[in-house]
Design a protein around this motif. Structure first.
Motif, PDB file in Angstrom:
ATOM      1  N   PRO A  14       0.747  -1.086  -0.160  1.00 49.37           N
ATOM      2  CA  PRO A  14       0.081   0.027  -0.001  1.00 49.37           C
ATOM      3  C   PRO A  14       0.918   1.281   0.021  1.00 49.37           C
ATOM      4  N   PRO A  15       0.353   2.429  -0.442  1.00 51.15           N
ATOM      5  CA  PRO A  15       1.031   3.536  -0.656  1.00 51.15           C
ATOM      6  C   PRO A  15       1.595   4.211   0.574  1.00 51.15           C
ATOM      7  N   VAL A  16       0.766   3.828   1.853  1.00 53.18           N
ATOM      8  CA  VAL A  16       1.031   4.249   3.135  1.00 53.18           C
ATOM      9  C   VAL A  16       2.286   3.891   3.696  1.00 53.18           C
ATOM     10  N   VAL A  17       2.686   2.838   3.252  1.00 49.05           N
ATOM     11  CA  VAL A  17       4.032   2.212   3.631  1.00 49.05           C
ATOM     12  C   VAL A  17       5.019   3.176   3.045  1.00 49.05           C
ATOM     13  N   TYR A  18       5.030   3.595   1.749  1.00 50.20           N
ATOM     14  CA  TYR A  18       5.929   4.239   1.185  1.00 50.20           C
ATOM     15  C   TYR A  18       6.114   5.780   1.836  1.00 50.20           C
ATOM     16  N   GLY A  20       5.264   6.342   4.862  1.00 49.99           N
ATOM     17  CA  GLY A  20       5.937   6.228   6.085  1.00 49.99           C
ATOM     18  C   GLY A  20       7.317   6.218   5.900  1.00 49.99           C
ATOM     19  N   LEU A  21       7.793   5.496   5.246  1.00 50.65           N
ATOM     20  CA  LEU A  21       9.249   5.361   4.895  1.00 50.65           C
ATOM     21  C   LEU A  21       9.974   6.629   4.681  1.00 50.65           C
ATOM     22  N   VAL A  22       9.423   7.510   3.743  1.00 51.69           N
ATOM     23  CA  VAL A  22       9.742   9.039   3.448  1.00 51.69           C
ATOM     24  C   VAL A  22       9.732   9.755   4.465  1.00 51.69           C
ATOM     25  N   VAL A  26      13.016  11.671   6.168  1.00 53.66           N
ATOM     26  CA  VAL A  26      13.101  12.812   6.524  1.00 53.66           C
ATOM     27  C   VAL A  26      13.440  13.096   7.977  1.00 53.66           C
ATOM     28  N   GLY A  27      12.861  12.453   8.815  1.00 60.58           N
ATOM     29  CA  GLY A  27      13.047  12.729  10.304  1.00 60.58           C
ATOM     30  C   GLY A  27      14.299  12.123  10.785  1.00 60.58           C
TER      31      GLY A  27
END
Length: 78
Positions: A14-18, A20-22, A26-27
């Motif tokens: 799912p796109p939400v995984v990507y 989250g990884l981005v 960034v963090g």
């Protein structure tokens, strides 16, 4: 599924995984940059022998409850 470009997405992630990884990347970059800035600014906590103007006080004692009885109350002031 076929997205019309001749390639198919067989991963099914799912796109939400990507997202989250981005966000995680960034963090991590912001944290690393913050530590570098902190180190170059030479700022931080320095302890002194000077007493604070108002010392921290704490009190614990019995307090009346609204519908009868007694409870235990605590107050912390600083």
């Amino acid at each position: 599924h076929d997205d019309g470009s001749g390639t198919s997405d067989t991963c099914g992630t799912p796109p939400v995984v990507y997202y989250g990884l981005v966000t995680l990347a960034v963090g991590a970059g912001a944290a690393a940059g913050g530590f570098v800035l902190f180190g170059t600014n030479q700022t931080g906590f320095h302890f002194s022998d000077e007493q604070p103007p108002n010392p921290i006080t704490a009190r614990v004692g019995p307090v009346p409850m609204p519908h009868g009885g007694v409870g235990l109350g605590a107050t912390l002031s600083f």
